[in-house]
Design a protein around this motif. Structure first.
Motif, PDB file in Angstrom:
ATOM      1  N   ILE A  94       0.852  -1.186   0.000  1.00  0.00           N
ATOM      2  CA  ILE A  94       0.000   0.000   0.000  1.00  0.00           C
ATOM      3  C   ILE A  94       0.889   1.237   0.000  1.00  0.00           C
ATOM      4  CG2 ILE A  94      -1.904   1.187   1.149  1.00  0.00           C
ATOM      5  CD1 ILE A  94      -2.583  -1.699   0.440  1.00  0.00           C
ATOM      6  N   LEU A  95       0.671   2.143  -0.939  1.00  0.00           N
ATOM      7  CA  LEU A  95       1.385   3.415  -0.924  1.00  0.00           C
ATOM      8  C   LEU A  95       0.664   4.356   0.033  1.00  0.00           C
ATOM      9  CD1 LEU A  95       2.239   4.051  -4.702  1.00  0.00           C
ATOM     10  CD2 LEU A  95       3.689   3.049  -2.915  1.00  0.00           C
ATOM     11  N   VAL A  96       1.415   4.951   0.954  1.00  0.00           N
ATOM     12  CA  VAL A  96       0.857   5.885   1.938  1.00  0.00           C
ATOM     13  C   VAL A  96       1.632   7.186   1.797  1.00  0.00           C
ATOM     14  CG1 VAL A  96       0.201   6.221   4.337  1.00  0.00           C
ATOM     15  CG2 VAL A  96       0.567   3.905   3.463  1.00  0.00           C
ATOM     16  N   THR A  97       0.977   8.219   1.290  1.00  0.00           N
ATOM     17  CA  THR A  97       1.727   9.411   0.926  1.00  0.00           C
ATOM     18  C   THR A  97       1.011  10.707   1.267  1.00  0.00           C
ATOM     19  OG1 THR A  97       2.750  10.564  -0.963  1.00  0.00           O
ATOM     20  CG2 THR A  97       0.773   9.270  -1.418  1.00  0.00           C
ATOM     21  N   ASN A  98       1.790  11.680   1.714  1.00  0.00           N
ATOM     22  CA  ASN A  98       1.285  13.042   1.848  1.00  0.00           C
ATOM     23  C   ASN A  98       1.327  13.654   0.456  1.00  0.00           C
ATOM     24  OD1 ASN A  98       1.126  12.581   4.565  1.00  0.00           O
ATOM     25  ND2 ASN A  98       2.791  13.945   5.146  1.00  0.00           N
ATOM     26  N   ALA A  99       0.180  13.837  -0.137  1.00  0.00           N
ATOM     27  CA  ALA A  99       0.124  14.237  -1.543  1.00  0.00           C
ATOM     28  C   ALA A  99      -1.005  15.223  -1.781  1.00  0.00           C
ATOM     29  CB  ALA A  99      -0.068  13.009  -2.428  1.00  0.00           C
ATOM     30  N   MET A 100      -0.954  15.845  -2.956  1.00  0.00           N
ATOM     31  CA  MET A 100      -2.011  16.769  -3.370  1.00  0.00           C
ATOM     32  C   MET A 100      -3.025  16.042  -4.249  1.00  0.00           C
ATOM     33  SD  MET A 100       0.162  20.185  -4.288  1.00  0.00           S
ATOM     34  CE  MET A 100       1.792  20.421  -3.596  1.00  0.00           C
ATOM     35  N   THR A 101      -3.994  16.790  -4.715  1.00  0.00           N
ATOM     36  CA  THR A 101      -5.034  16.204  -5.563  1.00  0.00           C
ATOM     37  C   THR A 101      -4.507  15.789  -6.928  1.00  0.00           C
ATOM     38  OG1 THR A 101      -5.674  18.428  -6.307  1.00  0.00           O
ATOM     39  CG2 THR A 101      -6.889  17.498  -4.432  1.00  0.00           C
ATOM     40  N   SER A 102      -3.270  16.142  -7.239  1.00  0.00           N
ATOM     41  CA  SER A 102      -2.666  15.776  -8.525  1.00  0.00           C
ATOM     42  C   SER A 102      -2.011  14.402  -8.498  1.00  0.00           C
ATOM     43  CB  SER A 102      -1.616  16.825  -8.919  1.00  0.00           C
ATOM     44  OG  SER A 102      -0.667  17.000  -7.873  1.00  0.00           O
ATOM     45  N   LEU A 103      -2.025  13.719  -7.356  1.00  0.00           N
ATOM     46  CA  LEU A 103      -1.304  12.451  -7.237  1.00  0.00           C
ATOM     47  C   LEU A 103      -1.740  11.431  -8.280  1.00  0.00           C
ATOM     48  CD1 LEU A 103       0.635  10.516  -5.764  1.00  0.00           C
ATOM     49  CD2 LEU A 103      -1.298   9.870  -4.302  1.00  0.00           C
ATOM     50  N   GLU A 104      -3.032  11.271  -8.470  1.00  0.00           N
ATOM     51  CA  GLU A 104      -3.510  10.257  -9.410  1.00  0.00           C
ATOM     52  C   GLU A 104      -2.989  10.517 -10.825  1.00  0.00           C
ATOM     53  OE1 GLU A 104      -6.178  10.359  -5.890  1.00  0.00           O
ATOM     54  OE2 GLU A 104      -5.388  11.888  -7.239  1.00  0.00           O
ATOM     55  N   ARG A 105      -2.937  11.787 -11.208  1.00  0.00           N
ATOM     56  CA  ARG A 105      -2.405  12.124 -12.533  1.00  0.00           C
ATOM     57  C   ARG A 105      -0.924  11.778 -12.616  1.00  0.00           C
ATOM     58  NH1 ARG A 105       0.042  16.798 -13.860  1.00  0.00           N
ATOM     59  NH2 ARG A 105      -0.927  17.956 -12.146  1.00  0.00           N
ATOM     60  N   HIS A 106      -0.188  12.065 -11.554  1.00  0.00           N
ATOM     61  CA  HIS A 106       1.240  11.755 -11.549  1.00  0.00           C
ATOM     62  C   HIS A 106       1.483  10.247 -11.615  1.00  0.00           C
ATOM     63  CE1 HIS A 106       2.177  15.836  -9.427  1.00  0.00           C
ATOM     64  NE2 HIS A 106       1.847  15.977 -10.700  1.00  0.00           N
ATOM     65  N   LEU A 107       0.691   9.483 -10.882  1.00  0.00           N
ATOM     66  CA  LEU A 107       0.837   8.028 -10.933  1.00  0.00           C
ATOM     67  C   LEU A 107       0.585   7.513 -12.345  1.00  0.00           C
ATOM     68  CD1 LEU A 107      -0.955   6.964  -7.618  1.00  0.00           C
ATOM     69  CD2 LEU A 107       1.500   6.847  -8.099  1.00  0.00           C
ATOM     70  N   ASP A 108      -0.411   8.089 -13.001  1.00  0.00           N
ATOM     71  CA  ASP A 108      -0.723   7.680 -14.364  1.00  0.00           C
ATOM     72  C   ASP A 108       0.426   8.020 -15.309  1.00  0.00           C
ATOM     73  OD1 ASP A 108      -2.675   6.730 -16.420  1.00  0.00           O
ATOM     74  OD2 ASP A 108      -2.487   8.800 -17.115  1.00  0.00           O
ATOM     75  N   GLU A 109       0.987   9.219 -15.163  1.00  0.00           N
ATOM     76  CA  GLU A 109       2.093   9.642 -16.020  1.00  0.00           C
ATOM     77  C   GLU A 109       3.326   8.760 -15.830  1.00  0.00           C
ATOM     78  OE1 GLU A 109       0.904  14.420 -16.089  1.00  0.00           O
ATOM     79  OE2 GLU A 109       2.554  13.688 -14.836  1.00  0.00           O
TER      80      GLU A 109
ATOM     81  N   ASP B  51      -3.174  -0.652  -3.218  1.00  0.00           N
ATOM     82  CA  ASP B  51      -4.032   0.484  -2.893  1.00  0.00           C
ATOM     83  C   ASP B  51      -3.138   1.696  -2.672  1.00  0.00           C
ATOM     84  OD1 ASP B  51      -6.241   2.052  -2.312  1.00  0.00           O
ATOM     85  OD2 ASP B  51      -7.088   0.622  -0.882  1.00  0.00           O
ATOM     86  N   VAL B  52      -3.731   2.870  -2.756  1.00  0.00           N
ATOM     87  CA  VAL B  52      -3.010   4.118  -2.516  1.00  0.00           C
ATOM     88  C   VAL B  52      -3.799   4.935  -1.507  1.00  0.00           C
ATOM     89  CG1 VAL B  52      -2.138   6.265  -3.514  1.00  0.00           C
ATOM     90  CG2 VAL B  52      -2.044   4.139  -4.848  1.00  0.00           C
ATOM     91  N   VAL B  53      -3.139   5.298  -0.417  1.00  0.00           N
ATOM     92  CA  VAL B  53      -3.762   6.152   0.590  1.00  0.00           C
ATOM     93  C   VAL B  53      -3.111   7.524   0.478  1.00  0.00           C
ATOM     94  CG1 VAL B  53      -4.225   6.515   3.038  1.00  0.00           C
ATOM     95  CG2 VAL B  53      -4.200   4.190   2.099  1.00  0.00           C
ATOM     96  N   SER B  54      -3.847   8.462  -0.085  1.00  0.00           N
ATOM     97  CA  SER B  54      -3.362   9.825  -0.296  1.00  0.00           C
ATOM     98  C   SER B  54      -3.944  10.744   0.767  1.00  0.00           C
ATOM     99  CB  SER B  54      -3.769  10.315  -1.687  1.00  0.00           C
ATOM    100  OG  SER B  54      -3.616  11.721  -1.797  1.00  0.00           O
TER     101      SER B  54
END
Length: 204
Positions: A102-117, A126-129
């Motif tokens: 599980i990725l557990v990260t302090n991230a912004m709302t752009s995380l999903e886009r960055h993961l896709d890129e 799973d990803v816990v942002s």
């Protein structure tokens, strides 16, 4: 192979993803900013905290940063190249054959886009942002959310993070925690956990 833990909870930035420090320095030089000024402004809690808690969007964070360092510097900083540590990715992938990662990260709302890129949308189980759950490390609540999603109690989790305060928060919950310094060190911890798991299985 028997892994000694029921899940691995892993940080993203500073462990799996890294940013181009030279590119950041070049932006400062290009726009007449003092060394370190851009990072200081970007991570000012006044704008970073609401961004990481999802109270403002990543775009709004850029706007607030622009008010301090200028629009062009802020825009370029938001697009600084990043890269994935392929050794760390391979280690996590090997563990993932046996337990959830599980990725557990302090991230912004752009995380999903960055993961896709980066081609990582489907890498972790799973990803816990922090921006999506409204709580950020080192608050233990985000770690408990991750453990719940992994389906194992906190004391059966192996937590990996490059920030000591987050490691200490995990240890306070009873997790086994690794202060990440390098892929080689992470590999050593994984091998130790495998040996422990194999020995425990033999004793059953």
């Amino acid at each position: 192979m028997t892994f000694a833990h029921g899940a691995v909870l892993c940080d993203f930035d500073g462990v799996l993803r890294h940013f181009d420090g030279q590119a950041q320095a070049a932006i400062e030089s290009r726009y007449g900013l003092a060394p370190g000024e851009l990072l200081k402004a970007a991570f000012d809690p006044a704008i970073m905290t609401p961004a990481c808690l999802g109270r403002i969007t990543a775009e709004e964070w850029v706007e607030r940063l622009a008010a301090v360092v200028g629009e062009r510097a802020a825009e370029e900083f938001s697009r600084v190249p990043s890269w994935i540590d392929e050794e760390v990715k391979a280690i996590l992938a090997s563990v993932q054959q046996h337990v959830p990662v599980i990725l557990v990260t302090n991230a912004m709302t752009s995380l999903e886009r960055h993961l896709d890129e980066l081609g990582l949308t489907y890498f972790a189980d799973d990803v816990v942002s922090s921006a999506r759950v409204g709580v950020a490390k080192p608050d233990p609540r985000i770690l408990l959310i991750a453990a719940e999603r992994a389906g194992v109690p906190a004391e059966r989790c192996l937590f990996v993070d490059d920030r000591l305060e987050n490691v200490e928060a995990a240890m306070a919950l009873g997790m086994t925690a690794v202060h990440f310094t390098s892929a080689a060190d992470l590999q050593r911890h994984v091998e130790e956990a495998t040996l422990q798991g194999d020995r425990a299985a033999e004793d059953v």
